[in-house]
Motif scaffolding. Structure first.
Motif, PDB file in Angstrom:
ATOM      1  N   LYS A 150      29.415  19.624  92.778  1.00 40.54           N
ATOM      2  CA  LYS A 150      29.625  20.911  93.612  1.00 40.54           C
ATOM      3  C   LYS A 150      29.167  22.066  92.715  1.00 40.54           C
ATOM      4  O   LYS A 150      29.328  22.114  91.533  1.00 40.54           O
ATOM      5  N   GLN A 151      28.740  22.996  93.388  1.00 37.96           N
ATOM      6  CA  GLN A 151      28.465  24.378  92.616  1.00 37.96           C
ATOM      7  C   GLN A 151      29.543  25.428  92.996  1.00 37.96           C
ATOM      8  O   GLN A 151      30.093  25.707  94.084  1.00 37.96           O
ATOM      9  N   LYS A 152      30.164  25.705  91.656  1.00 43.00           N
ATOM     10  CA  LYS A 152      31.284  26.741  92.020  1.00 43.00           C
ATOM     11  C   LYS A 152      30.877  28.123  91.541  1.00 43.00           C
ATOM     12  O   LYS A 152      29.988  28.187  90.661  1.00 43.00           O
ATOM     13  N   GLU A 153      31.667  28.951  92.037  1.00 36.45           N
ATOM     14  CA  GLU A 153      31.516  30.379  91.524  1.00 36.45           C
ATOM     15  C   GLU A 153      32.054  30.677  90.248  1.00 36.45           C
ATOM     16  O   GLU A 153      33.003  30.195  90.050  1.00 36.45           O
ATOM     17  N   VAL A 154      31.237  31.224  89.535  1.00 40.50           N
ATOM     18  CA  VAL A 154      31.798  31.153  87.784  1.00 40.50           C
ATOM     19  C   VAL A 154      32.630  32.751  88.075  1.00 40.50           C
ATOM     20  O   VAL A 154      32.142  33.826  88.296  1.00 40.50           O
ATOM     21  N   PRO A 155      33.769  32.567  87.483  1.00 39.53           N
ATOM     22  CA  PRO A 155      34.442  33.946  87.530  1.00 39.53           C
ATOM     23  C   PRO A 155      33.975  35.102  86.479  1.00 39.53           C
ATOM     24  O   PRO A 155      33.397  34.675  85.521  1.00 39.53           O
ATOM     25  N   SER A 156      34.164  36.282  86.724  1.00 37.31           N
ATOM     26  CA  SER A 156      33.727  37.368  86.097  1.00 37.31           C
ATOM     27  C   SER A 156      34.524  37.345  84.784  1.00 37.31           C
ATOM     28  O   SER A 156      35.661  37.134  84.593  1.00 37.31           O
ATOM     29  N   SER A 157      33.734  37.760  83.755  1.00 38.67           N
ATOM     30  CA  SER A 157      34.330  37.861  82.370  1.00 38.67           C
ATOM     31  C   SER A 157      34.824  39.209  82.143  1.00 38.67           C
ATOM     32  O   SER A 157      34.295  40.095  82.635  1.00 38.67           O
ATOM     33  N   ASP A 158      35.843  39.352  81.460  1.00 41.98           N
ATOM     34  CA  ASP A 158      36.440  40.512  80.960  1.00 41.98           C
ATOM     35  C   ASP A 158      36.236  40.982  79.591  1.00 41.98           C
ATOM     36  O   ASP A 158      36.572  40.387  78.631  1.00 41.98           O
ATOM     37  N   TYR A 187      25.023  48.125  71.584  1.00 38.98           N
ATOM     38  CA  TYR A 187      24.084  47.434  72.291  1.00 38.98           C
ATOM     39  C   TYR A 187      24.479  46.207  73.217  1.00 38.98           C
ATOM     40  O   TYR A 187      23.998  46.162  74.316  1.00 38.98           O
ATOM     41  N   LEU A 188      25.552  45.314  72.825  1.00 37.07           N
ATOM     42  CA  LEU A 188      26.041  44.653  73.408  1.00 37.07           C
ATOM     43  C   LEU A 188      26.643  44.817  75.011  1.00 37.07           C
ATOM     44  O   LEU A 188      26.359  44.223  75.861  1.00 37.07           O
ATOM     45  N   ASN A 189      27.329  45.760  75.066  1.00 33.49           N
ATOM     46  CA  ASN A 189      27.875  46.629  76.229  1.00 33.49           C
ATOM     47  C   ASN A 189      26.700  46.940  76.980  1.00 33.49           C
ATOM     48  O   ASN A 189      26.695  46.625  78.289  1.00 33.49           O
ATOM     49  N   TRP A 190      25.772  47.566  76.393  1.00 37.02           N
ATOM     50  CA  TRP A 190      24.606  48.222  77.319  1.00 37.02           C
ATOM     51  C   TRP A 190      23.965  47.092  77.803  1.00 37.02           C
ATOM     52  O   TRP A 190      23.512  46.980  79.288  1.00 37.02           O
ATOM     53  N   ARG A 191      23.530  46.015  76.929  1.00 32.19           N
ATOM     54  CA  ARG A 191      22.743  44.825  77.190  1.00 32.19           C
ATOM     55  C   ARG A 191      23.176  44.086  78.463  1.00 32.19           C
ATOM     56  O   ARG A 191      22.423  43.694  79.303  1.00 32.19           O
ATOM     57  N   PHE A 192      24.389  43.748  78.133  1.00 35.90           N
ATOM     58  CA  PHE A 192      24.950  42.668  79.019  1.00 35.90           C
ATOM     59  C   PHE A 192      26.251  43.214  80.106  1.00 35.90           C
ATOM     60  O   PHE A 192      26.046  43.075  81.007  1.00 35.90           O
ATOM     61  N   ARG A 193      27.182  43.659  79.562  1.00 33.93           N
ATOM     62  CA  ARG A 193      28.136  44.332  80.160  1.00 33.93           C
ATOM     63  C   ARG A 193      27.908  45.064  81.563  1.00 33.93           C
ATOM     64  O   ARG A 193      28.155  45.107  82.486  1.00 33.93           O
ATOM     65  N   ASP A 194      26.980  46.261  81.079  1.00 33.18           N
ATOM     66  CA  ASP A 194      26.684  47.133  81.741  1.00 33.18           C
ATOM     67  C   ASP A 194      25.239  47.230  82.443  1.00 33.18           C
ATOM     68  O   ASP A 194      24.958  47.913  83.357  1.00 33.18           O
ATOM     69  N   ASN A 195      24.746  45.697  82.442  1.00 33.26           N
ATOM     70  CA  ASN A 195      23.343  45.675  83.187  1.00 33.26           C
ATOM     71  C   ASN A 195      23.422  45.481  84.538  1.00 33.26           C
ATOM     72  O   ASN A 195      24.452  44.715  85.293  1.00 33.26           O
ATOM     73  N   PRO A 196      22.726  46.222  85.429  1.00 30.57           N
ATOM     74  CA  PRO A 196      22.940  46.527  86.652  1.00 30.57           C
ATOM     75  C   PRO A 196      22.196  45.420  87.629  1.00 30.57           C
ATOM     76  O   PRO A 196      22.722  45.303  88.637  1.00 30.57           O
ATOM     77  N   LEU A 197      21.470  44.421  86.865  1.00 32.46           N
ATOM     78  CA  LEU A 197      20.652  43.647  87.416  1.00 32.46           C
ATOM     79  C   LEU A 197      21.356  42.132  87.761  1.00 32.46           C
ATOM     80  O   LEU A 197      21.134  41.641  88.945  1.00 32.46           O
ATOM     81  N   PHE A 198      21.929  41.940  86.552  1.00 33.10           N
ATOM     82  CA  PHE A 198      22.490  40.486  86.767  1.00 33.10           C
ATOM     83  C   PHE A 198      23.989  40.444  85.951  1.00 33.10           C
ATOM     84  O   PHE A 198      24.203  41.268  85.163  1.00 33.10           O
ATOM     85  N   PRO A 199      24.833  39.522  86.495  1.00 32.15           N
ATOM     86  CA  PRO A 199      26.090  39.619  86.097  1.00 32.15           C
ATOM     87  C   PRO A 199      26.200  38.565  84.771  1.00 32.15           C
ATOM     88  O   PRO A 199      25.686  37.261  84.913  1.00 32.15           O
ATOM     89  N   TYR A 200      26.481  39.039  83.728  1.00 36.94           N
ATOM     90  CA  TYR A 200      26.439  38.053  82.660  1.00 36.94           C
ATOM     91  C   TYR A 200      27.905  37.905  82.140  1.00 36.94           C
ATOM     92  O   TYR A 200      28.781  38.603  82.280  1.00 36.94           O
ATOM     93  N   GLN A 201      28.039  36.634  81.818  1.00 35.91           N
ATOM     94  CA  GLN A 201      29.446  36.253  81.439  1.00 35.91           C
ATOM     95  C   GLN A 201      29.384  35.785  80.050  1.00 35.91           C
ATOM     96  O   GLN A 201      28.330  35.727  79.250  1.00 35.91           O
ATOM     97  N   ASN A 208      35.953  34.881  66.621  1.00 40.05           N
ATOM     98  CA  ASN A 208      34.810  34.317  65.487  1.00 40.05           C
ATOM     99  C   ASN A 208      33.466  34.069  66.315  1.00 40.05           C
ATOM    100  O   ASN A 208      32.576  34.158  65.620  1.00 40.05           O
ATOM    101  N   TYR A 209      33.485  33.784  67.706  1.00 40.94           N
ATOM    102  CA  TYR A 209      31.882  33.670  68.355  1.00 40.94           C
ATOM    103  C   TYR A 209      32.024  34.215  69.666  1.00 40.94           C
ATOM    104  O   TYR A 209      33.171  34.452  70.353  1.00 40.94           O
ATOM    105  N   LEU A 210      30.835  34.550  70.228  1.00 40.77           N
ATOM    106  CA  LEU A 210      30.543  35.170  71.464  1.00 40.77           C
ATOM    107  C   LEU A 210      29.044  34.515  71.947  1.00 40.77           C
ATOM    108  O   LEU A 210      28.133  34.654  71.284  1.00 40.77           O
ATOM    109  N   LEU A 211      29.246  33.724  72.897  1.00 45.42           N
ATOM    110  CA  LEU A 211      28.156  33.224  73.583  1.00 45.42           C
ATOM    111  C   LEU A 211      27.878  33.949  75.020  1.00 45.42           C
ATOM    112  O   LEU A 211      28.664  33.852  75.878  1.00 45.42           O
ATOM    113  N   VAL A 212      26.755  34.457  75.192  1.00 43.00           N
ATOM    114  CA  VAL A 212      26.637  35.206  76.377  1.00 43.00           C
ATOM    115  C   VAL A 212      25.742  34.405  77.337  1.00 43.00           C
ATOM    116  O   VAL A 212      24.738  33.879  76.814  1.00 43.00           O
ATOM    117  N   TYR A 213      25.915  34.325  78.451  1.00 42.81           N
ATOM    118  CA  TYR A 213      25.231  33.398  79.363  1.00 42.81           C
ATOM    119  C   TYR A 213      25.155  34.075  80.697  1.00 42.81           C
ATOM    120  O   TYR A 213      25.999  35.029  81.377  1.00 42.81           O
TER     121      TYR A 213
END
Length: 312
Positions: A150-158, A187-201, A208-213
């Motif tokens: 099944k395809q599930k909805e991915v929860p939004s990242s905080d 950069y990271l908040n502008w490019r991913f968190r605040d992007n109005p086109l796609f929801p990035y998680q 230690n690490y940050l994987l953006v998808y």
């Protein structure tokens, strides 16, 4: 026809011109999107030229500012992005005239290069203006078989929960043989968190690490697109195992048919277990153009991530 620098007061007319020339397509045009992209970019405001005739805007050309790191050296670049010509004025060379005029403008700033990912229709026009075809971005794919089916909805990242880690990444030095985007403060908040086109998680342990998808629906099914992987310090074997376990669980929960990642010599890629499928040159076509006569960007050791080259 008069060619001049655009001002903020031109934005409403620019948006109308983009809609009239290009339609809404996959990316809706709006003043909010334009301002996020061209005014709030942490690398600086975009150089934009417009062509007008009898008080009417009939053409626009924008370059998006960008910066790369080449073993500690900053490469100042622009990405050739938004352009449009009024349907009643096509065939007059407006696109070419605006593009060449904008190149002359950025030459004054000692920028190093221009890059972009044109489609098949626009590529020949860029090549005629001295762009060079680097080729298709190599991709590493890994196919998955969901246990649930099944395809599930991915929860939004905080994103606010990892603010300390973001500050650490944006203020620390990055090393590597491959050229990568310079991660500047904001950069990271502008490019991913605040992007109005796609929801990035994201996936992160907060330290230690940050994987953006992002999850992308396409012809091949649901894609788990790994846009960037940033490490604040070398991971222990235990942390690597925990990271991979969390990633596998997230992919399974998303119901994605496959995951994707840049196949270039991208930093930190070794901690990803991406299966046995060989790297394939099936990503977006990349073209490059030198700005200064003494540079040759086509020959540089590029380490683009998918996040660097996504269309937005």
């Amino acid at each position: 026809m008069n060619i001049r620098k655009a001002t903020e007061s031109d934005i409403p007319q620019i948006i109308e011109l983009l809609k009239l020339s290009l339609g809404e397509s996959m990316i809706p045009k709006s003043e909010a999107l334009w301002k996020w992209k061209h005014l709030y970019n942490p690398f600086g405001k975009s150089p934009v030229l417009v062509a007008e005739e009898a008080g009417q805007l009939i053409g626009v050309r924008a370059f998006l500012r960008w910066e790369f790191l080449d073993q500690g050296k900053i490469l100042k670049a622009c990405r050739a992005v938004d352009t449009a010509t009024h349907p009643d004025h096509q065939g007059k060379g407006i696109f070419k005239n605006l593009t060449l005029a904008l190149i002359e403008e950025i030459k004054k700033e000692s920028l190093d290069l221009i890059f972009n990912t044109p489609n098949a229709k626009s590529t020949p026009g860029y090549l005629k203006m001295d762009w060079e075809k680097w080729g298709k971005l190599p991709l590493k794919l890994n196919f998955h078989f969901s246990k649930s089916g099944k395809q599930k909805e991915v929860p939004s990242s905080d994103w606010n929960s990892i603010s300390k880690l973001i500050r650490r990444i944006e203020t620390s030095s990055r090393e590597g043989a491959a050229i990568q985007t310079r991660i500047v403060p904001g950069y990271l908040n502008w490019r991913f968190r605040d992007n109005p086109l796609f929801p990035y998680q994201f996936l992160s342990d907060g330290e230690n690490y940050l994987l953006v998808y992002r999850i992308k629906e396409g012809k091949m099914g649901r894609e788990f697109r790994i846009c960037d992987l940033l490490i604040s310090q070398k991971l222990t074997k235990t942390l690597e195992k925990d990271f991979q376990k969390m990633l596998n669980e997230r992919i399974e929960a998303s119901g994605s048919r496959f995951s994707s990642f840049s196949g270039l010599n991208y930093p930190n890629q070794k901690i990803l277990e991406m299966g046995l499928i060989p790297i394939m040159k099936i990503g977006p076509v990349v073209t490059l153009r030198k700005v200064q006569d003494d540079s040759s960007p086509i020959a540089l050791p590029w380490g683009w991530s998918l996040g660097d080259l996504e269309v937005f």
